[in-house]
Design a protein around this motif. Structure first.
Motif, short mmCIF file in Angstrom:
data_model
loop_
_atom_site.label_atom_id
_atom_site.label_comp_id
_atom_site.label_asym_id
_atom_site.label_seq_id
_atom_site.Cartn_x
_atom_site.Cartn_y
_atom_site.Cartn_z
N ASP A 230 -38.36 56.23 22.81
CA ASP A 230 -39.17 57.23 23.50
C ASP A 230 -38.03 57.04 24.03
O ASP A 230 -36.47 57.09 23.12
CB ASP A 230 -39.94 56.89 24.43
CG ASP A 230 -40.85 57.86 25.68
OD1 ASP A 230 -41.65 57.87 25.07
OD2 ASP A 230 -39.84 58.33 26.08
N ILE A 231 -37.57 58.52 25.15
CA ILE A 231 -36.37 57.79 25.64
C ILE A 231 -35.28 57.23 26.18
O ILE A 231 -33.97 57.07 26.06
CB ILE A 231 -35.80 59.04 26.94
CG1 ILE A 231 -36.69 58.34 27.88
CG2 ILE A 231 -36.36 60.74 26.36
CD1 ILE A 231 -36.50 58.94 29.93
N ALA A 232 -35.69 55.89 25.83
CA ALA A 232 -34.69 55.04 26.42
C ALA A 232 -34.03 54.28 24.60
O ALA A 232 -33.88 53.47 24.58
CB ALA A 232 -35.75 53.51 26.01
N LEU A 233 -34.35 54.53 23.96
CA LEU A 233 -33.53 54.31 22.78
C LEU A 233 -32.19 55.02 23.16
O LEU A 233 -31.85 56.27 23.07
CB LEU A 233 -34.07 54.66 21.25
CG LEU A 233 -34.88 54.32 20.66
CD1 LEU A 233 -36.75 55.35 19.86
CD2 LEU A 233 -35.19 52.82 20.60
N SER A 234 -31.73 54.37 22.91
CA SER A 234 -29.54 54.78 22.78
C SER A 234 -29.11 55.76 22.14
O SER A 234 -29.75 55.81 20.97
CB SER A 234 -28.43 53.34 22.93
OG SER A 234 -28.99 52.62 23.31
N THR A 235 -28.48 56.83 22.37
CA THR A 235 -27.78 57.77 21.54
C THR A 235 -27.36 56.82 19.87
O THR A 235 -27.39 55.76 19.88
CB THR A 235 -26.29 57.86 21.78
OG1 THR A 235 -26.84 58.69 23.16
CG2 THR A 235 -25.92 58.86 20.78
N ASP A 236 -27.67 57.95 18.91
CA ASP A 236 -27.65 56.90 17.23
C ASP A 236 -28.19 55.82 17.39
O ASP A 236 -27.34 54.54 17.39
CB ASP A 236 -26.18 56.68 17.14
CG ASP A 236 -25.19 58.23 16.86
OD1 ASP A 236 -25.57 59.26 17.05
OD2 ASP A 236 -24.24 57.94 17.57
N PRO A 237 -29.60 56.52 17.23
CA PRO A 237 -30.75 54.71 17.65
C PRO A 237 -30.30 53.82 16.39
O PRO A 237 -29.45 54.56 15.37
CB PRO A 237 -31.67 55.57 17.36
CG PRO A 237 -32.15 56.76 17.47
CD PRO A 237 -30.40 57.55 17.31
N ASN A 238 -30.63 52.95 16.06
CA ASN A 238 -29.83 52.02 16.15
C ASN A 238 -30.56 51.01 15.07
O ASN A 238 -31.02 50.55 16.40
CB ASN A 238 -28.64 51.20 15.68
CG ASN A 238 -27.90 49.69 14.63
OD1 ASN A 238 -28.51 49.06 14.70
ND2 ASN A 238 -26.41 50.84 14.24
N PHE A 239 -31.45 50.64 14.05
CA PHE A 239 -32.98 49.36 14.32
C PHE A 239 -32.21 48.04 13.31
O PHE A 239 -31.64 48.34 11.93
CB PHE A 239 -34.11 49.69 13.69
CG PHE A 239 -34.53 50.85 14.57
CD1 PHE A 239 -34.94 50.91 16.02
CD2 PHE A 239 -34.79 52.00 14.19
CE1 PHE A 239 -35.48 51.94 16.64
CE2 PHE A 239 -34.46 53.40 15.57
CZ PHE A 239 -35.25 53.28 16.60
N ARG A 240 -32.75 46.85 13.77
CA ARG A 240 -32.42 45.93 12.28
C ARG A 240 -33.61 45.03 12.29
O ARG A 240 -34.32 44.80 13.41
CB ARG A 240 -31.23 44.79 13.28
CG ARG A 240 -29.63 45.45 13.01
CD ARG A 240 -28.78 44.04 13.20
NE ARG A 240 -28.91 43.11 13.78
CZ ARG A 240 -28.52 42.52 15.75
NH1 ARG A 240 -27.78 43.30 15.79
NH2 ARG A 240 -29.04 41.56 15.88
N PHE A 241 -33.91 44.85 10.92
CA PHE A 241 -35.61 44.31 10.65
C PHE A 241 -35.35 43.63 9.20
O PHE A 241 -34.08 43.94 8.83
CB PHE A 241 -36.24 45.36 10.86
CG PHE A 241 -35.89 46.64 10.04
CD1 PHE A 241 -35.02 47.51 10.55
CD2 PHE A 241 -36.75 47.22 8.72
CE1 PHE A 241 -34.41 49.23 9.75
CE2 PHE A 241 -35.76 48.11 7.98
CZ PHE A 241 -35.19 48.59 7.74
N TYR A 242 -37.09 43.32 8.89
CA TYR A 242 -36.42 42.71 7.46
C TYR A 242 -37.50 43.43 6.90
O TYR A 242 -38.08 43.71 7.04
CB TYR A 242 -36.64 41.58 7.80
CG TYR A 242 -36.42 40.60 8.61
CD1 TYR A 242 -35.26 39.27 7.23
CD2 TYR A 242 -35.75 40.31 9.87
CE1 TYR A 242 -33.98 38.56 7.84
CE2 TYR A 242 -34.14 39.30 10.30
CZ TYR A 242 -33.93 38.13 9.53
OH TYR A 242 -32.92 37.38 9.68
N PHE A 243 -36.79 43.14 4.75
CA PHE A 243 -37.64 43.69 4.30
C PHE A 243 -37.99 42.56 3.09
O PHE A 243 -37.17 42.06 3.43
CB PHE A 243 -37.29 45.06 3.74
CG PHE A 243 -36.77 45.42 3.20
CD1 PHE A 243 -34.89 44.72 3.55
CD2 PHE A 243 -36.90 46.36 1.90
CE1 PHE A 243 -34.38 45.39 2.32
CE2 PHE A 243 -35.97 46.18 0.69
CZ PHE A 243 -34.80 45.87 0.91
#
Lengths: 271, 347
Positions: A230-243
């Motif tokens: 939603d709109i709370a994600l900052s400009t240039d959304p960035n996610f760190r996660f695992y796989f």
């Protein structure tokens, strides 16, 4: 003295053009919005435990840049068939849109950790609510002092930012991922993620909201991470996660924004 | 009272050059009435003149202080001032509040009989533009970078919502006075026997930085393209700013006036501290990204060795890292070794 009349005039001509609540919200660490409304709105009467045994949330107590607040959610156990986290929902109590994002994990995720950057509009609790495979809800929360993150002007009208709109890239922590264990990976998305709350004072036009709503990451066709944004994600959304790859394969991402624009990217993984 | 009348709608005029030609008779008139026209607005003369110092003949600067903007100081923290020609005066930045603007205006009147013809804003930040309104008068033209009006427009709602709590100011849309004259590349302003060379810069401290070179005294007024003492604050582009810092020394000047710091400093030596900090920031962020460090780690670890060199370090350093980190993530990758054509040699 001479400013007195001017100040009075200014007071009369003052308009809250942004349509936003003015300034910071309650000074104290206010739970009322959550207990009186949000909890019920998102989770009904389901019990939510603050057990500290499922997830932790880390956020800066004072946000230096309210439009770019790093938030880290760490799980306390790996994703196994016996015990895993299905979903983490992030709620920012005093944001204009409290629902900020949700993250769905699978066993392919290896570990249900997520880090991202968010806009925070006021002094507020940021809550992460994890749903485990037994259907139970567990909450961790952090109080953040910030103001104006959602209406802060964004600097993405540069030519560079326009040229890379929709571009995505994966970044691995190691050169080669390790098979059979959880590997950290970062997904970078070039997207302005406009909240619809930034206004042009001359035209009095609100820049229309334009933000990423869906991010689907899979490995060899099996879902790893599913994000509702939603709109709370900052400009240039960035996610760190695992796989957790069991063999060589392909990491794939599809994203969609609220205007229906879609982008995808691939990254081959060769341990 | 009359400079309080809402004039924002006139902004919609698409022809600044027409406005300019219409204004010139007014300007001539104000030149004629010269120093006594302010008698008609005697209430303004009640403002206590802002302390100023001459750094060269006809170049006057008020020194700001290295404070975080708050309701006590109203964000009256920047170096602001004016340059006096044979015909008129150019204001350079107007301060953090209308009151500071009034006090700067009083300082002009205590210094010279010449009327004010130009108000130049070096960029959009509140500590440099909130005094603009004090200068609105017939014959006064506002001058800024061509992206200044847009930046004011985009930021005004946010700035308005913050002003009361963060600066103790009650502001309205009328406090954002956009430029009548927009500088696209360079522009010369004639103050009578004295020419100011204005230069619009690409994205650096902000996306609307304007510098002023006074040829007569060989003084370069850099606004917040130059911070001294006060930690540089990135609100435009870290890499763009570094590029600008590399290009600026091609300007030959006897002295420079920073936006924050002493009222005058040696040129181009004055750039060294800011350059060192920003270069080290870019270097360390790139290294952190190469080592797969997170933005949180970078914000906690990078650049702490600079802490003793700067005031307001704790207020702005982490934010600079966050902003630089987000920018550098999308930096074009440095040229890879030519793996695909190993036989090909570089010229």
């Amino acid at each position: 003295m001479k400013t007195v009349m001017i100040r009075i005039l200014l007071t009369f001509t003052f308009l809250n053009l942004s349509g936003l609540p003015l300034g910071a919200q309650a000074e104290g660490e206010d739970e009322s919005q959550w207990t009186s409304q949000l909890k019920n709105q998102f989770f009904g009467d389901r019990p939510i435990s603050e057990d500290h045994e499922t997830i932790e949330i880390t956020a800066p107590y004072r946000a230096e840049d309210p439009a770019l607040v790093p938030i880290q959610i760490t799980s306390k156990f790996p994703q196994t068939g016996a015990q895993f986290i299905k979903k983490i929902t992030v709620i920012i109590d005093h944001n204009p849109t409290p629902f900020s994002a949700s993250f769905e994990f699978t066993q392919e995720s290896g570990k249900a950790d997520i880090a991202t950057r968010m806009r925070v509009n006021a002094y507020t609790y940021i809550r992460a609510i994890a749903e485990t495979n037994d259907g139970k809800l567990h909450m961790a929360k952090a109080f953040v002092k910030a103001s104006g993150g959602c209406s802060a002007p964004i600097g993405t009208d540069s030519e560079d930012a326009k040229a890379r709109f929709g571009k995505m890239k994966f970044k691995f922590d190691q050169d080669k991922p390790t098979l059979g264990s959880a590997n950290p990976v970062q997904l970078l998305i070039s997207h302005p993620n406009i909240t619809g709350m930034q206004m042009d004072q001359i035209t009095r036009m609100i820049q229309p909201a334009h933000y990423v709503t869906d991010v689907n990451v899979s490995f060899d066709g099996k879902p790893v991470l599913t994000v509702k944004g939603d709109i709370a994600l900052s400009t240039d959304p960035n996610f760190r996660f695992y796989f957790a790859p069991q063999k060589a394969g392909e990491l794939h991402v599809d994203i969609k924004d609220n205007l229906g624009q879609q982008f995808s990217a691939n990254q081959s993984v060769n341990p | 009272m009359r400079d309080l009348a809402p004039e924002a709608p006139s902004r919609s005029s698409p022809m600044p050059s027409l406005a300019k030609s219409l204004l010139s008779p007014l300007k001539a008139l104000s030149l004629l009435i010269g120093g006594f026209c302010h008698l008609g607005f005697s209430s303004e003369t009640l403002a206590e003149a802002l302390p100023i110092k001459a750094v060269a003949e006809g170049v006057y600067v008020h020194q700001g202080s290295h404070l975080f903007p708050n309701p006590q100081n109203h964000g009256e923290i920047a170096n602001i001032g004016f340059i006096v020609g044979n015909h008129c005066v150019a204001i350079i930045d107007t301060g953090g509040s209308q009151e500071e603007g009034q006090r700067l205006k009083a300082a002009v009147k205590a210094t010279t009989q010449m009327p004010i013809c130009y108000v130049i804003n070096t960029h959009v930040h509140p500590d440099h533009i909130y005094g603009n309104r004090a200068f609105k008068a017939p014959g006064v033209q506002f001058v800024g970078h061509y992206r200044l009006a847009h930046a004011m427009a985009m930021r005004a709602p946010y700035y308005l919502s913050q002003a009361k709590d963060q600066l103790g100011l009650t502001l309205s849309a009328e406090d954002f006075v956009p430029p009548d004259i927009e500088v696209h590349d360079t522009l010369d302003l004639d103050l009578g026997g004295r020419t100011l060379h204005l230069m619009a810069h690409p994205r650096a401290h902000t996306d609307n930085d304007l510098s002023i070179f006074d040829a007569t005294s060989e003084t370069l007024w850099l606004g917040d393209l130059l911070f001294m003492g006060h930690l540089p604050v990135i609100d435009g582009s870290l890499l763009g700013w570094l590029k600008t810092i590399d290009q600026l020394p091609s300007i030959t000047a006897k002295r420079v006036i920073p936006g924050h710091g002493p009222i005058t400093a040696l040129w181009p030596l004055a750039l060294a501290g800011e350059k060192r900090y920003l270069e080290s920031l870019a270097h360390d962020i790139r290294a952190a990204q190469k080592a797969n460090k997170t933005i949180e780690q970078a914000m906690n670890e990078i650049g702490l060795e600079h802490r003793a060199d700067w005031q307001l370090f704790d207020d702005f350093h982490r934010r600079n890292i966050a902003s630089g980190f987000a920018e550098l993530e999308w930096e074009d990758p440095s040229p890879e070794p030519p793996l695909k054509n190993p036989g090909r040699s570089n010229p």
